[in-house]
Each structure stands twice: as structure tokens, then as C-alpha cells.
Scaffold this active site. Sequence first.
Site, PDB file in Angstrom:
ATOM      1  CG  ASP A  73      -2.187   0.831   0.991  1.00 14.20           C
ATOM      2  OD1 ASP A  73      -3.242   0.224   0.719  1.00 14.20           O
ATOM      3  OD2 ASP A  73      -2.122   2.072   1.056  1.00 14.20           O
ATOM      4  CG  ASN A 100      -7.602  -3.941  -4.364  1.00 14.70           C
ATOM      5  OD1 ASN A 100      -8.798  -3.898  -4.648  1.00 14.70           O
ATOM      6  ND2 ASN A 100      -7.055  -3.184  -3.416  1.00 14.70           N
ATOM      7  CE1 TYR A 126     -12.138   3.088 -11.027  1.00 15.14           C
ATOM      8  CE2 TYR A 126     -14.201   2.652 -12.170  1.00 15.14           C
ATOM      9  CZ  TYR A 126     -13.299   2.358 -11.166  1.00 15.14           C
ATOM     10  OH  TYR A 126     -13.551   1.299 -10.311  1.00 15.14           O
ATOM     11  CE  LYS A 162     -10.577  -0.041 -11.911  1.00 13.95           C
ATOM     12  NZ  LYS A 162      -9.621  -0.829 -11.104  1.00 13.95           N
ATOM     13  CB  ILE A 168     -17.818  -2.445  -2.781  1.00 16.62           C
ATOM     14  CG1 ILE A 168     -17.846  -3.328  -4.045  1.00 16.62           C
ATOM     15  CG2 ILE A 168     -17.527  -3.268  -1.542  1.00 16.62           C
ATOM     16  CD1 ILE A 168     -18.959  -4.374  -4.071  1.00 16.62           C
ATOM     17  CB  THR A 216     -15.008   0.778   0.551  1.00 16.14           C
ATOM     18  OG1 THR A 216     -15.172   1.698  -0.539  1.00 16.14           O
ATOM     19  CG2 THR A 216     -15.101  -0.647   0.027  1.00 16.14           C
TER      20      THR A 216
END
Length: 250
Positions: A37, A90, A156, A160, A189, A191
Site C-alpha cells: 500500500d 487491486n 476510470y 478498467k 461496494i 467502503t
Amino acid sequence: MALLENKVAFVSGGGSGIGRAVAEAYAREGAKVVLSDINVEHGEETVKIIKDSGGEAFFVKGDSSTASDNKRMVEVTVSKYGRLDIACNNAGMGGPAKPTGEYEPDAWDRVIALNLSGVFYACRYQLEQMEKNGGGSIVNIASIHGQVAAPNSPAYTASKHGVVGLTKNIAAEYALKNIRCNAVGPGYIETASLKDNLTQNLMDAVEAKAPMNRLGTAQEVADLVVFLSSEKSSFTTGSYIIADGGYTAI
């Protein structure tokens, strides 16, 4: 026996959200986990969570948008555990919200660098190591916007879609080398990142667009990633599997 017993797994963006859930799930299934990270505090917190639960994990700070850091992260993994069996790529970002005709080139470059080039760099060095191992499994985190548009997010959406295409190419190239590569396309999602970027009204609207009428959880995505990383999916490669509560079905 756990699904990933005696495996060594790598997760980028493992400090929070889906990445943290995947790292925890890998560890629960018996894998030794290396996670990266850009945020050291978040990454080390994930390692602590895993270790407190009896798992094994190691953190390495890394910028997934650079080739050199992706190469180094594979090297650190092999130095620590001797091999690399599984990788979940990810790390990603959304970028600013503007229509294509107003999108700043430097913003485009930043999003593409992390979301697409970063996945290529990761796969480049992971594949090299997995060939030495005699096999492996890569799961790239794409998005539902690897299939449908995300208006006002051209970089984006393009990145993707690119991840999905890259995944299919890798699957075709490495199928006879015992290396599988699949992509997961999460919908919206629940988050911290999503909550930070959407108002409550927008959150409600997104929920309502999915037939399940709710957001997904990071754990639901992680469970799918574990399946694709394990021998339970041994005949699955080149797939792009969407987990979106039915969002793209209508």
C-alpha cells in the site's frame, strides 16, 4: 484443509477496502500474505489484524503505478517466502469527475498510470516469477465499468476496460504454463472510499439501481477472489466475473 494452504499470496492496495478484505481472506484460507500500500499506517494495520487472528502477513510499502516498485514487491515477496503463487492486483483510483471534453490530461495520466499501467507492471513481474514456480493464479480487480460507462469518469472507464482486455490476453498466453488470470468486476461496494466520494443521496441512488437494492460488501468481493485464486476454479481463466447485485443485468 484450507483452500490456500502453503500458498504465498500478494495483494496490492491491501491497506483498506477490498484489498484489506482480500488479504484477510487469503490469510484465513492458509496463505502467507504479502500486502502493499502507499499508506504505511493502513498497510501495517492490515498486517496486525491478520496476525491477531493467527495468520501470517508481511507489509511492503509500494507505489503500484511504477514498474520499479512492482518489480521490487515481487522480489521482496520471494525473498521473504521463497515463491509467489497468487496475486490480487487491486490498487486503483477513481480520478476527478469531469466529462471527457473537460478532462485534464495530467489527471488522465495519473489514473491510467495506476489503474492500467500499474496492473500491467504487476502482472509483468508476477508472471515471470510464477513461470519459475511452475504455475500460479492472478486476479485483477477491474470494475463493472470494465463493461459499462461511468459518465464523467473517462479515464476510470478506459482503464478498467483495459484491465479486462489485459487479463484475457494473459490468460490466452499463459494457459499452457499452468498460470491462470481472471478479472473481478465489483459493483458499488460499501467502503470508506465510496462513502468519502458520494453524498448520501447518490449512495441511495446507486443502491436503487441494483435489483438487490443494496451496496455490496468488501467481504463478498474477497470471497469471489479467493475462489478464483484457489484450485476450486482450476478450469477458469480469462474470465471477467461481475459482482454487482444485478446492477449491470438491467
